[in-house]
Design a protein around this motif. Structure first.
Motif, mmCIF file in Angstrom:
data_model
loop_
_atom_site.group_PDB
_atom_site.id
_atom_site.type_symbol
_atom_site.label_atom_id
_atom_site.label_comp_id
_atom_site.label_asym_id
_atom_site.label_seq_id
_atom_site.Cartn_x
_atom_site.Cartn_y
_atom_site.Cartn_z
ATOM 1 N N LEU A 125 0.851 -1.091 0.417
ATOM 2 C CA LEU A 125 -0.140 0.176 -0.263
ATOM 3 C C LEU A 125 0.781 1.154 -0.283
ATOM 4 O O LEU A 125 0.140 2.106 -0.332
ATOM 5 N N ILE A 126 1.695 1.021 0.312
ATOM 6 C CA ILE A 126 2.667 2.625 0.431
ATOM 7 C C ILE A 126 3.465 2.606 -0.928
ATOM 8 O O ILE A 126 3.513 3.353 -1.365
ATOM 9 N N TRP A 127 3.962 1.827 -1.697
ATOM 10 C CA TRP A 127 4.324 1.990 -2.820
ATOM 11 C C TRP A 127 3.513 1.720 -3.697
ATOM 12 O O TRP A 127 3.831 3.124 -4.583
ATOM 13 N N ALA A 128 1.932 1.749 -3.439
ATOM 14 C CA ALA A 128 0.651 2.174 -4.099
ATOM 15 C C ALA A 128 0.626 3.890 -3.734
ATOM 16 O O ALA A 128 0.390 4.587 -5.019
ATOM 17 N N ASP A 129 0.726 3.983 -2.814
ATOM 18 C CA ASP A 129 0.340 5.976 -2.668
ATOM 19 C C ASP A 129 1.451 6.454 -3.083
ATOM 20 O O ASP A 129 1.113 7.453 -3.894
ATOM 21 N N ALA A 130 2.711 5.986 -3.315
ATOM 22 C CA ALA A 130 3.658 6.911 -4.419
ATOM 23 C C ALA A 130 3.030 6.614 -5.493
ATOM 24 O O ALA A 130 3.658 7.496 -6.107
ATOM 25 N N HIS A 131 2.726 5.998 -5.947
ATOM 26 C CA HIS A 131 2.285 5.696 -7.509
ATOM 27 C C HIS A 131 1.784 6.250 -7.504
ATOM 28 O O HIS A 131 1.913 7.149 -8.868
ATOM 29 N N HIS A 132 0.123 6.797 -6.771
ATOM 30 C CA HIS A 132 -0.700 7.629 -7.339
ATOM 31 C C HIS A 132 -0.402 8.901 -7.267
ATOM 32 O O HIS A 132 -0.723 10.138 -7.460
ATOM 33 N N ALA A 133 0.615 9.166 -5.665
ATOM 34 C CA ALA A 133 1.158 10.563 -5.534
ATOM 35 C C ALA A 133 2.061 10.953 -6.921
ATOM 36 O O ALA A 133 2.044 12.245 -7.886
ATOM 37 N N ARG A 134 2.659 10.133 -7.798
ATOM 38 C CA ARG A 134 3.788 10.467 -8.766
ATOM 39 C C ARG A 134 3.034 10.535 -10.199
ATOM 40 O O ARG A 134 2.865 11.519 -11.046
ATOM 41 N N THR A 135 1.320 9.377 -10.634
ATOM 42 C CA THR A 135 0.996 9.789 -11.440
ATOM 43 C C THR A 135 -0.374 9.603 -11.207
ATOM 44 O O THR A 135 -0.791 10.415 -12.780
ATOM 45 N N GLY A 136 -0.508 10.152 -10.916
ATOM 46 C CA GLY A 136 -2.377 10.552 -10.272
ATOM 47 C C GLY A 136 -3.325 9.304 -10.713
ATOM 48 O O GLY A 136 -4.635 9.214 -10.414
ATOM 49 N N ASP A 137 -2.647 7.946 -10.678
ATOM 50 C CA ASP A 137 -3.601 7.545 -10.656
ATOM 51 C C ASP A 137 -2.888 5.822 -10.113
ATOM 52 O O ASP A 137 -2.005 6.493 -9.694
ATOM 53 N N TRP A 138 -4.165 5.178 -9.557
ATOM 54 C CA TRP A 138 -3.229 4.061 -9.211
ATOM 55 C C TRP A 138 -2.374 2.642 -9.716
ATOM 56 O O TRP A 138 -3.591 2.828 -10.621
ATOM 57 N N PRO A 139 -2.030 2.284 -9.087
ATOM 58 C CA PRO A 139 -1.170 1.013 -9.751
ATOM 59 C C PRO A 139 -2.547 0.134 -10.761
ATOM 60 O O PRO A 139 -3.189 -0.232 -9.729
ATOM 61 N N ALA A 140 -1.745 -0.603 -11.367
ATOM 62 C CA ALA A 140 -2.857 -1.842 -11.767
ATOM 63 C C ALA A 140 -1.729 -2.958 -12.384
ATOM 64 O O ALA A 140 -0.046 -2.597 -11.559
ATOM 65 N N LYS A 141 -2.605 -4.171 -12.270
ATOM 66 C CA LYS A 141 -0.969 -5.216 -12.825
ATOM 67 C C LYS A 141 0.083 -5.322 -14.192
ATOM 68 O O LYS A 141 1.126 -5.411 -13.602
ATOM 69 N N ALA A 142 -0.174 -4.293 -15.334
ATOM 70 C CA ALA A 142 0.397 -4.240 -15.829
ATOM 71 C C ALA A 142 1.170 -2.373 -15.915
ATOM 72 O O ALA A 142 1.652 -1.595 -16.996
ATOM 73 N N SER A 143 1.375 -1.986 -14.537
ATOM 74 C CA SER A 143 2.143 -0.867 -13.791
ATOM 75 C C SER A 143 3.508 -0.467 -14.339
ATOM 76 O O SER A 143 4.259 0.214 -14.349
ATOM 77 N N GLY A 144 3.978 -1.819 -14.446
ATOM 78 C CA GLY A 144 5.506 -2.583 -15.014
ATOM 79 C C GLY A 144 6.285 -2.341 -13.496
ATOM 80 O O GLY A 144 5.313 -2.626 -12.633
ATOM 81 N N PRO A 145 7.440 -1.793 -13.160
ATOM 82 C CA PRO A 145 8.202 -1.623 -12.193
ATOM 83 C C PRO A 145 8.105 -0.857 -11.142
ATOM 84 O O PRO A 145 7.273 0.009 -11.209
ATOM 85 N N ILE A 146 8.534 -1.002 -9.879
ATOM 86 C CA ILE A 146 7.681 -0.496 -9.294
ATOM 87 C C ILE A 146 9.229 0.365 -8.677
ATOM 88 O O ILE A 146 10.441 -0.622 -8.061
ATOM 89 N N PRO A 147 9.319 1.623 -8.640
ATOM 90 C CA PRO A 147 10.283 2.159 -8.755
ATOM 91 C C PRO A 147 11.358 2.698 -7.255
ATOM 92 O O PRO A 147 12.538 2.320 -6.480
ATOM 93 N N ASP A 148 10.196 2.539 -6.235
ATOM 94 C CA ASP A 148 10.597 2.199 -4.827
ATOM 95 C C ASP A 148 10.941 0.842 -4.608
ATOM 96 O O ASP A 148 11.479 0.984 -2.811
ATOM 97 N N ALA A 149 10.659 -0.303 -5.644
ATOM 98 C CA ALA A 149 11.308 -1.047 -4.674
ATOM 99 C C ALA A 149 11.807 -2.318 -6.828
ATOM 100 O O ALA A 149 11.671 -2.914 -7.222
ATOM 101 N N PRO A 150 13.527 -1.731 -6.143
ATOM 102 C CA PRO A 150 13.898 -2.261 -7.198
ATOM 103 C C PRO A 150 13.730 -3.641 -7.728
ATOM 104 O O PRO A 150 14.217 -4.462 -6.376
#
Length: 679
Positions: free
Chosen positions: A234-259
């Motif tokens: 959920l922390i990674w999802a919140d960061a993704h939403h803050a960066r892109t304005g969208d919530w992540p889906a399974k096709a959203s690619g790499p997670i920058p916060d978790a190499p």
């Protein structure tokens, strides 16, 4: 009762109509001959083979189309050789940069040939080839290409060396999806991984690229990854939403916060309860539960009443009823008409299924459903056609548009239903045939037979009326209502309506009435053209040019057609010539398109001689130059101005004389005659 006689020309006409409808020539298995009532292509083929219904026999549908329409026939294929195949392959390689394979499609160099057919011939020993070969083997032997059926072996050391080079270039270790290996042309990491697993190409098997890199290079093993927690995801999802304005889906690619991690691997771990996660859930369900994100697989139920409310609102806004392609539903954020239609059809979200949006609107709002139209009858179609004829003065065709007496219907839809047997109609019919049978309207597809004698009688009448013989563009034939010279010409060419074919109106008139045929004109010779030119010169005192009009000594010929034939190499002439060049070479006539070069000194010498004779310097309108036969001061002035015949251009005769010292020394009076002086 004897069956009617069939003619070869008639079969060819049916075949051409079949090709126009379907895009290909017919064969014996194509069923009914729509343009030959009561016939099938199988019956036509049988009649050709056995000599039935007036046909000579010993033929077939395929042979007739091969002989008269150049359709490819498998029994007449040319032999193949390795050299011929390689020449086609070289052309393919020049065009595409690759060598052909069996699925590369048609071979442009030879109509009807395909690479699939060549591969079969190489493999099975067809068409004079020895067999037990292939395109890959042929190119490997003669063009040095890579043959996937005989690849070199791998070694672990070699694979590791390629992996080290990949890491040096990209900063990452290769995976089975990393594509081609630049250090080994033709190899990919997928083929390496497959060989490690299966034991192909000299390897032991029961391994993988990941396992090799884990054991020999200490690379991270995806099968021994650190655990996840729901809070961390959920922390990674919140960061993704803050960066892109969208919530992540399974096709959203790499997670920058978790190499090394991706949203796809997170979703997979959630679903499988792997990597320390407690329960089977999906990323979408997790975000719906903890962040209120809309989950498409957990959508609220739908009802028919709700859908109809949304449809009424759509109709009030747009003026028409929604379809599955109408996009989002403003009254239900997140919903679309496509999703509603899918739910009605599949029975999800609380609906019963087996329904569609058009059926729902037809049942509850009376909207016309194009997938469930009313049945048609010939009698009803004729009623609409009579109304159309009363309004327009003509019978409708398939392009006549909407039918005012039947809202929502069009003549194109009615014609299609007649042809295809839809909406209760038997099929194999058309508007044209229906009106011909029940209203006596002329049907162009079922026109009466023609004979050469009948056509010649109409042509004689045309000539008596107009003084000219008809051409294909001469329009309607008054003696035959409904006929035109264009349709007659087409029938002569295609062999339809009882004619033999491979002829034309022009050809018929040339053969039977002695009319000049522009497509079969007699040849020219240089001697003949020169004789006509001599006669022209004797009559007019001038040599002919391309605009001199008709040639009295050759009825029907003009000097323009002679010049064009000389230039283009037509009518037996070699080409690259012209009337002016021919007369210059054989009669010494000056060719204005091939005049000798000029120089300022030469022009000044002619001007000085002119002044000596006349007492004046020449002007542009001083006529001929006596010291240069064929030259005029006007032509010299044009060449000086336009930069022709080797001159620089941008000047004139007056300017040339005015700036020359010898001319200026003659006095201001002479110079002023010539115009303004240039320094």
């Amino acid at each position: 009762m004897a069956k009617p006689v069939i003619y070869i020309g008639q079969i060819l006409a049916w075949a051409e109509l079949h090709r126009r409808r379907t895009g290909r020539w017919p064969d014996a298995l194509d069923g009914r001959v729509f343009d030959g009532p009561g016939l099938t292509w199988m019956a036509v083929d049988m009649a050709l083979r056995k000599g039935l219904r007036g046909l000579p026999g010993g033929q077939s549908l395929a042979k007739v189309l091969h002989a008269f329409r150049q359709k490819r026939h498998l029994h007449y294929l040319v032999p193949l050789t390795a050299e011929l195949i390689l020449s086609w392959a070289d052309g393919y390689h020049r065009r595409t940069g690759a060598w052909p394979i069996a699925t590369s499609g048609p071979i442009p160099e030879v109509a009807g040939e395909t690479w699939s057919g060549v591969e079969s011939a190489l493999r099975d020993g067809l068409r004079t080839l020895p067999g037990e070969s292939s395109l890959a083997r042929l190119f490997a032997e003669y063009r040095g290409t890579r043959n996937l059926g005989a690849l070199p072996p791998f070694t672990l050391e070699q694979i590791l060396a390629w992996a080290d080079a990949h890491h040096a270039r990209t900063g990452d270790w290769p995976a089975r999806t990393s594509g081609p290996i630049p250090d080994a042309p033709g190899e990919t990491w997928l083929t390496v991984d497959s060989a490690l697993y299966t034991g192909g190409r000299g390897l032991l098997g029961d391994s993988s690229l990941v396992q090799l890199l884990v054991e020999r290079r200490g690379v991270r093993n995806p099968k021994a990854l650190p655990p996840f927690t729901l809070e961390q995801i959920l922390i990674w999802a919140d960061a993704h939403h803050a960066r892109t304005g969208d919530w992540p889906a399974k096709a959203s690619g790499p997670i920058p916060d978790a190499p090394g991690e991706t949203w796809l691997s997170v979703d997979a771990a959630l679903r499988r309860s792997s990597r320390g996660l407690p329960e089977s859930i999906s990323l979408a369900q997790l975000l719906a539960e903890h962040r209120g994100v809309r989950n498409r697989k957990g959508l609220p139920p739908l009802t028919r009443e709700q859908i109809l409310v949304w449809a009424d609102a759509h109709h009030a806004r747009a003026g028409d009823w929604p379809a599955k392609t109408s996009g989002p539903i403003p009254d239900a954020p997140g919903e679309t008409w496509a999703a509603v239609d899918a739910a009605l059809a599949t029975g999800c979200r609380g609906l019963t299924g087996g329904e569609t949006l058009p059926r729902l609107l037809a049942e509850y709002r009376g909207v016309r459903n194009h997938m469930a139209l009313d049945r048609l009858t010939p009698a009803q179609i004729l009623v609409w056609a009579d109304a159309h004829h009363a309004r327009a003065g003509d019978w409708p065709t398939r392009v006549a548009g909407p039918i005012p007496d039947a809202p929502g219907e069009t003549w194109a839809a009615v014609d299609a239903a007649l042809a295809n047997g839809r909406r209760g109609l038997p099929g194999g019919e058309s508007l044209a045939r229906l009106f011909a049978e029940h209203r006596g309207r002329r049907n162009r597809v079922g026109c009466p037979r023609l004979t050469p004698d009948q056509i010649l009688a109409w042509a004689d009448a045309h000539h008596a009326r107009t003084g000219d013989w008809p051409a294909r563009t001469s329009g309607p034939i008054p003696e035959a209502p409904g006929e035109t010279w264009l349709t007659v010409d087409r029938a002569l060419y295609t062999g339809s309506r009882g004619l033999l074919g491979d002829s034309s109106l022009t050809q018929l008139l040339a053969e039977r009435r002695g009319i000049r045929n522009p497509k079969a004109l007699p040849p020219f010779t240089h001697e003949q053209i020169l004789a006509w030119a001599d006669a022209h010169h004797a009559r007019t005192g001038r040599w002919p040019v391309r605009t001199s009009g008709p040639i009295p000594d050759a009825p029907g010929e003009t000097w323009l057609t002679v010049d064009a034939a000389l230039a283009m190499g037509r009518r037996g002439l070699p080409g690259g010539e012209s009337l002016a060049r021919l007369l210059a070479r054989h009669r010494g006539r000056r060719n204005h398109m091939d005049c000798p070069g000029l120089t300022p000194d030469q022009i000044l010498a002619w001007a000085a001689a002119h002044r000596t004779r006349t007492g004046h310097w020449p002007k542009h309108d001083s006529g001929a130059i006596l010291d240069a036969p064929g030259e005029t001061w006007s032509a010299v002035n044009t060449a000086l101005s336009a930069g022709l015949r080797g001159l620089a251009g941008g000047t004139s005769l007056a300017k040339l004389l005015a700036r020359h010292p010898e001319v200026r020394s003659q006095g201001a009076a002479d110079v002023s005659e010539l115009g303004p002086r240039e320094d």
